[in-house]
Scaffold this motif. Sequence first.
Motif, PDB file in Angstrom:
ATOM      1  N   GLY A 272      10.081  13.207 -21.345  1.00 23.73           N
ATOM      2  CA  GLY A 272      10.093  13.671 -19.975  1.00 23.73           C
ATOM      3  C   GLY A 272       8.618  13.526 -19.851  1.00 23.73           C
ATOM      4  O   GLY A 272       7.765  13.480 -19.931  1.00 23.73           O
ATOM      5  N   TRP A 273       8.500  13.481 -18.591  1.00 27.82           N
ATOM      6  CA  TRP A 273       6.865  13.443 -17.793  1.00 27.82           C
ATOM      7  C   TRP A 273       5.980  14.355 -18.838  1.00 27.82           C
ATOM      8  O   TRP A 273       5.408  14.468 -18.576  1.00 27.82           O
ATOM      9  CB  TRP A 273       7.091  13.714 -16.030  1.00 27.82           C
ATOM     10  N   GLY A 274       6.175  15.417 -18.988  1.00 25.27           N
ATOM     11  CA  GLY A 274       5.718  16.773 -19.601  1.00 25.27           C
ATOM     12  C   GLY A 274       5.442  16.117 -20.635  1.00 25.27           C
ATOM     13  O   GLY A 274       4.566  17.176 -21.947  1.00 25.27           O
TER      14      GLY A 274
ATOM     15  N   VAL B  63      -4.858  -1.884 -12.865  1.00 18.37           N
ATOM     16  CA  VAL B  63      -5.093  -2.203 -11.145  1.00 18.37           C
ATOM     17  C   VAL B  63      -5.348  -3.255 -10.908  1.00 18.37           C
ATOM     18  O   VAL B  63      -6.888  -3.692 -10.944  1.00 18.37           O
ATOM     19  CB  VAL B  63      -5.043  -0.948  -9.975  1.00 18.37           C
ATOM     20  N   LEU B  64      -5.035  -4.162  -9.393  1.00 21.29           N
ATOM     21  CA  LEU B  64      -5.923  -5.316  -8.888  1.00 21.29           C
ATOM     22  C   LEU B  64      -7.282  -4.845  -8.238  1.00 21.29           C
ATOM     23  O   LEU B  64      -8.382  -4.944  -7.813  1.00 21.29           O
ATOM     24  CB  LEU B  64      -4.955  -6.137  -8.030  1.00 21.29           C
ATOM     25  N   ASP B  65      -6.802  -3.379  -7.130  1.00 25.27           N
ATOM     26  CA  ASP B  65      -7.387  -2.874  -6.415  1.00 25.27           C
ATOM     27  C   ASP B  65      -7.969  -1.481  -6.960  1.00 25.27           C
ATOM     28  O   ASP B  65      -6.760  -0.782  -6.416  1.00 25.27           O
ATOM     29  CB  ASP B  65      -7.149  -3.007  -4.761  1.00 25.27           C
ATOM     30  N   VAL B  66      -8.564  -0.666  -7.376  1.00 24.12           N
ATOM     31  CA  VAL B  66      -9.106   0.471  -7.868  1.00 24.12           C
ATOM     32  C   VAL B  66      -8.904   1.493  -6.821  1.00 24.12           C
ATOM     33  O   VAL B  66      -8.317   2.657  -6.387  1.00 24.12           O
ATOM     34  CB  VAL B  66      -9.843   0.598  -8.259  1.00 24.12           C
ATOM     35  N   ASP B  67      -9.817   1.012  -5.246  1.00 24.31           N
ATOM     36  CA  ASP B  67      -9.324   2.145  -4.297  1.00 24.31           C
ATOM     37  C   ASP B  67      -8.245   2.471  -3.754  1.00 24.31           C
ATOM     38  O   ASP B  67      -8.251   3.214  -3.141  1.00 24.31           O
ATOM     39  CB  ASP B  67     -11.028   1.099  -3.192  1.00 24.31           C
ATOM     40  N   GLU B  68      -8.059   1.083  -3.904  1.00 24.21           N
ATOM     41  CA  GLU B  68      -6.601   0.931  -2.557  1.00 24.21           C
ATOM     42  C   GLU B  68      -5.673   2.047  -3.420  1.00 24.21           C
ATOM     43  O   GLU B  68      -4.858   2.525  -2.920  1.00 24.21           O
ATOM     44  CB  GLU B  68      -5.520  -0.944  -2.320  1.00 24.21           C
ATOM     45  N   TYR B  69      -5.413   2.090  -5.196  1.00 24.53           N
ATOM     46  CA  TYR B  69      -4.681   2.829  -6.098  1.00 24.53           C
ATOM     47  C   TYR B  69      -4.849   3.779  -6.239  1.00 24.53           C
ATOM     48  O   TYR B  69      -4.320   4.888  -6.055  1.00 24.53           O
ATOM     49  CB  TYR B  69      -4.795   2.313  -7.457  1.00 24.53           C
ATOM     50  N   LEU B  70      -6.168   4.609  -5.776  1.00 24.82           N
ATOM     51  CA  LEU B  70      -6.486   5.754  -5.584  1.00 24.82           C
ATOM     52  C   LEU B  70      -6.624   6.675  -3.803  1.00 24.82           C
ATOM     53  O   LEU B  70      -5.783   7.513  -4.381  1.00 24.82           O
ATOM     54  CB  LEU B  70      -8.247   5.972  -5.588  1.00 24.82           C
ATOM     55  N   ARG B  71      -6.298   5.459  -3.002  1.00 24.42           N
ATOM     56  CA  ARG B  71      -6.190   6.248  -1.751  1.00 24.42           C
ATOM     57  C   ARG B  71      -4.097   6.276  -2.067  1.00 24.42           C
ATOM     58  O   ARG B  71      -4.234   7.548  -1.801  1.00 24.42           O
ATOM     59  CB  ARG B  71      -5.334   4.736  -0.382  1.00 24.42           C
ATOM     60  N   VAL B  72      -3.494   5.397  -2.312  1.00 27.52           N
ATOM     61  CA  VAL B  72      -2.070   6.015  -2.895  1.00 27.52           C
ATOM     62  C   VAL B  72      -1.696   6.952  -3.368  1.00 27.52           C
ATOM     63  O   VAL B  72      -1.229   8.156  -3.362  1.00 27.52           O
ATOM     64  CB  VAL B  72      -1.282   5.097  -3.253  1.00 27.52           C
ATOM     65  N   GLN B  73      -2.036   6.724  -4.500  1.00 23.68           N
ATOM     66  CA  GLN B  73      -1.315   7.561  -5.261  1.00 23.68           C
ATOM     67  C   GLN B  73      -2.852   9.344  -5.090  1.00 23.68           C
ATOM     68  O   GLN B  73      -1.544  10.318  -5.339  1.00 23.68           O
ATOM     69  CB  GLN B  73      -2.654   7.911  -7.438  1.00 23.68           C
ATOM     70  N   THR B  74      -3.281   9.334  -4.653  1.00 23.59           N
ATOM     71  CA  THR B  74      -3.606  10.913  -3.611  1.00 23.59           C
ATOM     72  C   THR B  74      -3.451  11.522  -2.645  1.00 23.59           C
ATOM     73  O   THR B  74      -2.919  12.092  -1.751  1.00 23.59           O
ATOM     74  CB  THR B  74      -5.603  11.103  -3.516  1.00 23.59           C
ATOM     75  N   ASP B  75      -2.399  10.502  -1.337  1.00 24.90           N
ATOM     76  CA  ASP B  75      -1.506  10.365  -0.693  1.00 24.90           C
ATOM     77  C   ASP B  75      -0.809  11.527  -0.814  1.00 24.90           C
ATOM     78  O   ASP B  75       0.021  11.218  -1.724  1.00 24.90           O
ATOM     79  CB  ASP B  75      -1.014   8.938  -0.099  1.00 24.90           C
TER      80      ASP B  75
ATOM     81  N   GLY C 238       2.852  -7.077  -2.236  1.00 24.90           N
ATOM     82  CA  GLY C 238       1.624  -6.547  -1.417  1.00 24.90           C
ATOM     83  C   GLY C 238       1.790  -5.160  -1.349  1.00 24.90           C
ATOM     84  O   GLY C 238       0.636  -4.995  -0.274  1.00 24.90           O
ATOM     85  N   ASP C 239       2.721  -4.172  -1.657  1.00 23.33           N
ATOM     86  CA  ASP C 239       2.524  -2.605  -1.242  1.00 23.33           C
ATOM     87  C   ASP C 239       2.830  -2.314  -2.397  1.00 23.33           C
ATOM     88  O   ASP C 239       3.081  -1.230  -3.267  1.00 23.33           O
ATOM     89  CB  ASP C 239       3.924  -2.697  -0.367  1.00 23.33           C
ATOM     90  N   TYR C 240       1.621  -1.423  -2.696  1.00 26.01           N
ATOM     91  CA  TYR C 240       0.626  -0.742  -3.184  1.00 26.01           C
ATOM     92  C   TYR C 240       1.487   0.401  -3.254  1.00 26.01           C
ATOM     93  O   TYR C 240       1.838   1.064  -4.897  1.00 26.01           O
ATOM     94  CB  TYR C 240      -0.559  -0.471  -3.324  1.00 26.01           C
ATOM     95  N   ARG C 241       2.023   1.175  -2.737  1.00 22.12           N
ATOM     96  CA  ARG C 241       3.123   2.589  -2.804  1.00 22.12           C
ATOM     97  C   ARG C 241       3.411   2.093  -2.919  1.00 22.12           C
ATOM     98  O   ARG C 241       4.690   2.701  -4.131  1.00 22.12           O
ATOM     99  CB  ARG C 241       2.555   3.122  -1.123  1.00 22.12           C
ATOM    100  N   ALA C 242       4.644   1.735  -2.959  1.00 19.83           N
ATOM    101  CA  ALA C 242       5.842   1.138  -3.469  1.00 19.83           C
ATOM    102  C   ALA C 242       6.010   0.763  -4.224  1.00 19.83           C
ATOM    103  O   ALA C 242       6.723   0.900  -4.960  1.00 19.83           O
ATOM    104  CB  ALA C 242       6.572   0.089  -2.616  1.00 19.83           C
ATOM    105  N   GLN C 243       4.845  -0.002  -5.213  1.00 12.95           N
ATOM    106  CA  GLN C 243       5.117  -0.760  -6.499  1.00 12.95           C
ATOM    107  C   GLN C 243       4.234   0.858  -7.507  1.00 12.95           C
ATOM    108  O   GLN C 243       5.066   0.543  -8.673  1.00 12.95           O
ATOM    109  CB  GLN C 243       3.747  -1.767  -6.462  1.00 12.95           C
ATOM    110  N   TYR C 244       4.042   1.374  -7.513  1.00 10.34           N
ATOM    111  CA  TYR C 244       3.019   2.695  -7.384  1.00 10.34           C
ATOM    112  C   TYR C 244       4.783   3.329  -7.985  1.00 10.34           C
ATOM    113  O   TYR C 244       4.914   4.029  -9.001  1.00 10.34           O
ATOM    114  CB  TYR C 244       2.324   3.523  -6.817  1.00 10.34           C
TER     115      TYR C 244
ATOM    116  N   VAL D   9       4.884  13.146  -6.594  1.00 11.01           N
ATOM    117  CA  VAL D   9       3.971  12.793  -7.873  1.00 11.01           C
ATOM    118  C   VAL D   9       4.735  12.346  -9.089  1.00 11.01           C
ATOM    119  O   VAL D   9       5.967  13.291  -9.451  1.00 11.01           O
ATOM    120  CB  VAL D   9       3.425  14.520  -7.946  1.00 11.01           C
ATOM    121  N   PHE D  10       4.337  12.458 -10.517  1.00 11.01           N
ATOM    122  CA  PHE D  10       5.100  11.970 -11.257  1.00 11.01           C
ATOM    123  C   PHE D  10       4.526  12.648 -12.772  1.00 11.01           C
ATOM    124  O   PHE D  10       3.429  12.486 -13.147  1.00 11.01           O
ATOM    125  CB  PHE D  10       4.927  10.707 -12.237  1.00 11.01           C
TER     126      PHE D  10
END
Length: 134
Positions: A71-73, A82-94, A48-54, A99-100
């Motif tokens: 590596g990331w580079g 994702v199950l919820d695009v809006d919630e993912y975008l909120r977390v990813q842009t917070d 239930g926690d998008y941020r922690a799962q991300y 940042v990875f």
Amino acid sequence: MNREHINPDGIYKHPAFTRVVTVTGPMKLVFIAGQTPSDESYRPVAPGDYRAQYIQVNENLEVQLKAAGAGWGDVVYRRIFVLDVDEYLRVQTDPTTPVFGDPEKPAPSTLVGVTRLSNPQFLIEIDLLAVVPG
């Protein structure tokens, strides 16, 4: 090995990804299967926690990149489910979300909203393609 990031004129330069990356020369391709927010026993982490799962997904991907000598580079493509695009975008842009990768040269990516992942408690899954010198 030469890598070029291209954002062609006439197409919106997206802040979250590069439109085109080309790689030439001797190289090793690293394909990483879809990573879910799971522990070593494939149990869901932080239901239930998008941020922690991300964060968990990306930390797991980091382990896999390192195991392949990358590596990331070195990531040249990322696909996100994702199950919820809006919630993912909120977390990813917070700005408080880690940042990875290099925000100045983000890998091309595709974001796909889905109805379910392999476990009903998984909210996100990411697969990667990386390239390292051969």
